[in-house]
Scaffold this motif. Structure first.
Motif, short mmCIF file in Angstrom:
data_model
loop_
_atom_site.label_atom_id
_atom_site.label_comp_id
_atom_site.label_asym_id
_atom_site.label_seq_id
_atom_site.Cartn_x
_atom_site.Cartn_y
_atom_site.Cartn_z
N LYS A 1 -3.01 23.93 0.17
CA LYS A 1 -4.19 23.18 -1.09
C LYS A 1 -2.82 21.59 -0.78
O LYS A 1 -1.98 21.67 -0.58
CB LYS A 1 -3.73 23.11 -2.20
N LEU A 2 -4.11 20.94 0.05
CA LEU A 2 -3.46 19.12 -0.21
C LEU A 2 -4.49 18.72 -1.10
O LEU A 2 -4.88 18.83 -1.32
CB LEU A 2 -4.50 18.89 1.49
N THR A 3 -3.12 17.39 -1.39
CA THR A 3 -3.54 16.64 -2.42
C THR A 3 -3.15 15.36 -2.21
O THR A 3 -2.37 14.92 -1.95
CB THR A 3 -3.61 16.35 -3.89
N LEU A 4 -4.73 14.18 -1.94
CA LEU A 4 -4.39 13.14 -1.27
C LEU A 4 -4.42 11.91 -2.44
O LEU A 4 -5.55 12.00 -2.85
CB LEU A 4 -5.05 12.80 0.13
N HIS A 5 -4.04 11.19 -2.22
CA HIS A 5 -3.81 10.10 -3.58
C HIS A 5 -3.20 8.48 -2.63
O HIS A 5 -2.75 8.14 -2.54
CB HIS A 5 -2.85 10.12 -4.45
N THR A 6 -4.15 7.56 -2.86
CA THR A 6 -3.69 6.60 -2.48
C THR A 6 -3.53 5.41 -3.30
O THR A 6 -4.40 5.39 -4.34
CB THR A 6 -4.72 5.96 -0.93
N ASP B 1 1.09 -0.97 -0.13
CA ASP B 1 0.28 -0.39 0.10
C ASP B 1 1.18 1.35 0.16
O ASP B 1 2.02 0.83 0.54
CB ASP B 1 -0.92 0.48 1.08
N ALA B 2 0.34 2.42 -0.89
CA ALA B 2 1.21 3.73 -0.38
C ALA B 2 0.15 4.71 -0.32
O ALA B 2 -0.88 4.76 -0.87
CB ALA B 2 1.75 4.07 -2.08
N VAL B 3 0.39 5.86 0.07
CA VAL B 3 0.36 7.41 0.08
C VAL B 3 0.63 8.02 -0.33
O VAL B 3 1.69 8.09 0.14
CB VAL B 3 -0.53 7.71 2.16
N VAL B 4 0.03 9.25 -1.15
CA VAL B 4 1.20 10.43 -1.68
C VAL B 4 0.00 11.95 -0.69
O VAL B 4 -0.83 11.31 -1.02
CB VAL B 4 1.05 10.70 -3.07
N LEU B 5 1.09 12.46 -0.31
CA LEU B 5 0.16 13.54 0.35
C LEU B 5 0.90 14.71 -0.15
O LEU B 5 2.09 14.89 -0.04
CB LEU B 5 -0.08 13.60 1.60
N VAL B 6 0.37 15.44 -0.42
CA VAL B 6 1.08 16.72 -1.57
C VAL B 6 0.52 17.90 -0.84
O VAL B 6 -0.42 18.34 -0.47
CB VAL B 6 1.13 17.33 -2.93
N THR B 7 1.76 18.88 -0.49
CA THR B 7 1.11 19.94 0.72
C THR B 7 1.56 21.24 0.07
O THR B 7 3.23 21.52 -0.40
CB THR B 7 1.27 20.58 1.88
N GLU B 8 0.52 22.51 -0.62
CA GLU B 8 1.07 23.72 -1.07
C GLU B 8 0.45 24.42 -0.53
O GLU B 8 -0.06 24.85 0.12
CB GLU B 8 0.61 23.70 -2.82
N GLU B 9 1.97 25.24 0.03
CA GLU B 9 1.60 26.09 0.94
C GLU B 9 2.27 27.80 0.80
O GLU B 9 3.28 27.56 0.46
CB GLU B 9 2.03 25.67 2.23
N GLY C 1 -8.21 12.52 -3.28
CA GLY C 1 -9.38 14.17 -2.63
C GLY C 1 -8.22 14.74 -2.80
O GLY C 1 -7.23 15.11 -2.71
N THR C 2 -8.40 16.18 -2.80
CA THR C 2 -8.00 17.35 -2.57
C THR C 2 -9.09 18.68 -1.65
O THR C 2 -9.70 18.54 -1.97
CB THR C 2 -7.93 18.43 -4.07
N MET C 3 -8.37 19.45 -1.33
CA MET C 3 -9.29 20.13 -0.18
C MET C 3 -8.41 21.84 0.03
O MET C 3 -6.72 21.81 -0.04
CB MET C 3 -8.78 19.94 1.07
N GLU C 4 -8.77 22.72 -0.08
CA GLU C 4 -8.15 24.40 -0.29
C GLU C 4 -8.73 24.88 0.45
O GLU C 4 -10.07 25.01 0.54
CB GLU C 4 -8.41 24.77 -1.21
N ARG C 5 -7.95 25.24 1.82
CA ARG C 5 -8.06 26.33 2.71
C ARG C 5 -6.97 27.68 3.26
O ARG C 5 -6.43 27.51 3.15
CB ARG C 5 -8.78 24.93 4.01
#
Lengths: 478, 442
Positions: free
Chosen positions: B151-156, B21-29, B162-166
């Protein structure tokens, strides 16, 4: 990288900065974590980027990015200048930097045994051996050890800093750190915990020197002793001998922190706090005359080691208390200019994306002339607090508390039975002025000191010899 | 590369290298912060970053890494390296497959308006706060204000995406009336509309002015009113200690107390990332599960620990969607309000102490909750149900479970707290607590 940093500095000056400083910092780390005997995670990281600090129209600004293309760097430089200029509407006077011993050159701490020669499997085996011995020590001493959290980190910090007033340094410092959190319990007598932090600058030879499995085995044995044999100590006035670990935290919290000049000037007032000291405190009585407290970034092998600070100022030993009197504040170039002195090289930043601020390095009480036995022989009734569990201090660094973990009653110059969780709750002047004798030994503990906003947990050593305090109020523990 | 392009490259490389299994979490800030002290701006901080966190399982063997260079070559080689690191890890910890996607997330949690990064706007908000504090009588004001867009981009590897911008705005400031009298104020909001720097300044200034000329407090057991900032610190402790990771490590006073009373009746603490108006709202956890609203404590009873899939599998329960891939953690805590005003809480105490803020909470024993913390900023004697003298130099030396069980009054008005000492957003009221142990230097 020098070319890019030079570009950043020149661009900042062109945009209107009167001072510019560009720092490339890369922290390459490898960590392994064992929880209750099972490997939780192996991790390796590289955090690298460029931090840019400028003064423009008297305002100070800092920008950072890990996007190392010219376009982003240019944007961040311009943003720094713009925000510095914008602050002129909410500022009286301009930020100045003091004169200082600005250096150029390369400063490298060598690894005798390189991290690359020590595979993660071997590191994990070392932690597993320590964990096995913790279990064995628990079995031998008839206590359970239900919580065992062991982590081992190695990392290398490389910095290249160029300033517009002639500073140009490259530094490389490798570090090794070990943290253990161990809980031991016995039916009917509760539980005790021990947090152990070891850290040094250097290569894998540091970890080999620590002999972690034996250390953990001994610590579990001590926890068992505390749980099974320590007795309640009624609250009373008595003499106190503090071990080097306690002396270290006392030195750090109630001498090092109040001696930071940025606190004196109110710069950290809303977060880490102020200090009970004032501009006129230098030269006034701080402690009994046998006390000298220093902060020294240049100690070889130390966790807080650096050869020059993040403003390219040469590092040197600072006397915070000399022969019982406040002697010197920790200064960076900004605070030093405000106080009309020279920087003493205390500017540190934990990562490329953090502003450099005034920090301690390795804070300790200097050795005196007493053997430990002599300290004990001079006590009619007292307590020896070897190490501690809980501690805290107010944000002016005046009202503090230390709760002992391994501690013993002293009667008629002899160490007697263990006592459970004796506590000192005392003001800073009362503590330091009660010291009548200082040991000739010297030990250090590692820690990550928290300060700044955003928070910067920076590696430090804290330590000293055994010291003796007269006629302290000692609160009884459990 | 863009985040949407980064995640498939990394996941493919992880799978090809043998990851289960693998998880990638990209953060742009993007972040702008203004620090101020002595009524002046001290420094302006600006940050722009992008990074990818990669976490892989090779069955029960786990490894993680951070990538900052987004070139395809670096992404692939780093992915291969992290899988290799997991394979070489000796022995296996716990393992549960990642939640199978695709998963649906609440649209309301995916996006919020970005907040301003313009230094002139931010300076103006800081000035509002400082001026408000000074109008209330403060001599000097210090603090920090932060504006962040993330902005978070999560992909497993299990097809959760999913993406989230806050956006987020935070101001935390401390006003002083003399060297030993201070008050703290703060405002925390996801939007400029809900952000109130002026009110935070007024609050800090008012408290500082009222706390002028403090006298030394007297030690002893007394009833107390804890303001929202103190309650936030205590509830943050509960949230952290509810993490199954800490429970399992022996570092939690909540260990062995599931289903038992850990607080007085009436105390209910939620972890709720699903309220779009809440600071800390988030659509998914780090394994890609949609976040949930769950009671950690309900009417005084400990209802659940916080789990990711691995810790949940070990305990034979469902994940609470609180991953943290290594350690589960709360996202946004909220204590249910009571029916009392602050004045009513104070008036119910004949002889006690009102503590508005605290810091430096440290445990003597994590397992049983013995601790102490230091009241900070304004602290007042309560005499005959009214606020009296300003106090200094006291410490609360007690037990967290004992204090939670001694809560006998809960305020109606809640405050969102997040600052230097409390890094998990916590929405809390003031409370009254019976028989709190105050100590002081002898």
């Amino acid at each position: 990288m020098e070319d890019i940093l030079e570009y950043v500095v020149q661009l900042a000056l062109k945009e209107g900065a009167t001072y510019a400083e560009a720092r490339y910092q890369a922290d390459r780390s490898e960590s392994i974590l064992l929880k209750n005997g099972l490997p939780e995670v192996t991790s390796f990281d590289t955090k690298r980027g460029i931090g840019i600090r400028i003064i423009a129209k008297g305002g100070l600004a800092f920008s950072a990015t890990n996007l190392l293309n010219k376009g982003t760097l240019s944007t961040m430089v311009k943003r720094a200048v713009r925000s510095a200029v914008a602050s002129r509407w909410l500022r009286k006077g301009g930020v100045r930097l003091s004169e200082a011993d600005i250096v150029s050159g390369r400063f490298e701490t060598k690894q005798r045994i390189g991290f690359g020669n020590v595979p993660m499997e071997l590191r994990a085996e070392l932690l597993k051996e320590a964990d096995d011995l913790a279990i064995e020590a628990g079995r031998m001493n008839r206590v359970s050890v239900p919580g065992r959290f062991l982590s081992l980190d190695t990392w290398e910090t490389e910095k290249t800093i160029i300033t517009s007033d002639g500073g140009h340094v490259t530094t490389s410092v490798p570090r090794v750190a070990f943290t253990a959190f161990i809980t031991a319990a016995v039916d009917g007598n509760g539980s005790e915990q021990r947090i152990i932090q070891l850290g040094e600058s250097g290569g894998w030879e540091c970890a080999e020197r620590w002999d972690l499995p034996l250390r953990i085995k001994e610590e579990v044995g001590t926890l068992a002793m505390v749980l099974q044999r320590s007795k309640h100590l009624p609250a009373e006035r008595m003499d106190v001998i503090l071990g080097p670990e306690v002396v270290g935290i006392v030195s750090h919290e109630s001498c090092g922190h109040p001696g930071e000049a940025d606190r004196l000037l109110g710069r950290e007032a809303a977060q880490a706090g102020d200090t009970f000291l004032t501009r006129s405190s230098l030269g006034s009585k701080a402690a009994s005359g046998v006390v000298n407290v220093v902060d020294d970034p240049t100690l070889p092998r130390s966790f807080g080691y650096y050869a020059c600070d993040d403003e390219c100022v040469k590092a040197r030993r600072r006397f915070l208390i000399k022969e019982g009197r406040f002697s010197e504040f920790l200064q960076d170039r900004e605070t030093a200019a405000d106080l009309d002195v020279r920087s003493n090289g205390s500017s540190r930043s934990v990562a490329y994306n953090r502003e450099p601020i005034v920090r301690m390095a390795n804070t300790f009480v200097q050795q005196g002339d007493h053997r430990f036995e002599e300290l004990v022989e001079g006590v009619k009734r007292g307590v020896y607090i070897k190490n501690y569990t809980e501690w805290n201090i107010d944000d002016r660094r005046y009202n503090q508390r230390y709760v002992g973990l391994e501690a013993y009653l002293i009667e008629s110059g002899q160490i007697r039975h263990a006592v459970r969780n004796p506590l000192l709750e005392v003001t800073t002047p009362a503590l330091w002025s009660s010291i009548d004798a200082v040991g000739k030994d010297l030990e250090f503990s590692a820690a990550y000191c928290g300060k700044g906003d955003p928070m910067q947990g920076i590696p430090v050593w804290a330590g000293g010899p055994h010291i003796r305090l007269r006629n302290m109020h000692v609160g009884g523990g459990a | 590369m863009k985040p949407e392009e980064v995640t498939p490259v990394v996941l493919r490389a992880c799978r090809d290298a043998g990851a289960t299994d693998a998880v990638v979490l990209v953060t742009e800030e993007e972040e702008a912060q203004i620090r101020f002290s002595n009524n002046n701006v001290t420094v302006s901080n600006n940050l722009r970053e992008m990074s990818a966190y990669v976490f892989v399982f090779v069955k029960g063997k786990k490894a993680g890494t951070n990538i900052e260079d987004m070139s395809k070559r670096t992404l692939v080689t780093t992915a291969q390296k992290v899988v290799e690191a997991a394979k070489r890890s000796p022995g296996e910890g716990g393992y549960a497959p990642l939640p199978q996607g695709p998963l649906l997330y609440d649209d309301r949690l995916m996006n919020s308006e970005p907040v301003t990064q313009d230094p002139k706007d931010l300076m103006s908000m800081v000035r509002e706060a400082i001026d408000a504090a000074r109008r209330e009588g403060a001599e000097r004001v210090a603090g920090s204000m932060m504006a962040r867009n993330i902005k978070l981009t999560l992909h497993t590897s299990a097809d959760a995406f999913g993406t989230m911008e806050r956006g987020g705005l935070e101001i935390s400031l401390r006003a002083f009336s003399g060297p030993e009298a201070s008050g703290h104020g703060l405002s925390v909001a996801s939007t400029e509309r809900d952000f109130h720097p002026s009110e935070s300044g007024s609050e800090a200034g008012r408290l500082a002015h009222r706390a002028a000329s403090p006298i030394e407090g007297t030690a002893g057991r007394m009833d107390a009113v804890f303001g929202p900032m103190v309650v936030a610190d205590l509830m943050q402790q509960v949230g952290r200690m509810a993490s199954a990771f800490h429970v399992d490590s022996g570092m939690s006073f909540l260990r062995g107390r599931l289903g038992h009373e850990v607080a007085s009746k009436g105390v209910t603490l939620w972890d709720d990332a699903t309220n779009p108006n809440s600071y800390g709202a988030q659509p998914f956890d780090q394994e890609g599960l949609p976040t949930q609203r769950k009671a950690i404590i309900e009417d005084g009873v400990l209802m659940t620990y916080l789990h990711n899939s691995t810790t949940a599998a070990k305990e034979g329960v469902e994940s609470t969607a609180n991953a943290g891939l290594v350690a589960p953690s709360p996202f946004s805590l909220a204590m249910s309000p009571g029916g009392r005003s602050l004045e009513s809480l104070i008036s119910g105490i004949d002889h006690g102490i009102y503590v508005t803020n605290d810091w430096y909470l440290r445990y003597q024993n994590f397992g049983n909750g013995d601790l102490s913390f230091i009241p900070r900023d304004a602290m007042f004697l309560i005499e005959g149900g009214s606020i009296g003298a300003s106090l200094k130099e006291l410490r609360v030396s007690d037990n967290v479970l004992r204090m939670l069980s001694n809560i006998d009054g809960i305020g109606q008005q809640r405050k969102m707290v997040k600052w230097w000492e409390v890094d998990t957003p916590v929405l809390v009221p003031a409370v009254s607590v019976k028989d709190v142990n105050f100590t002081r230097p002898q």
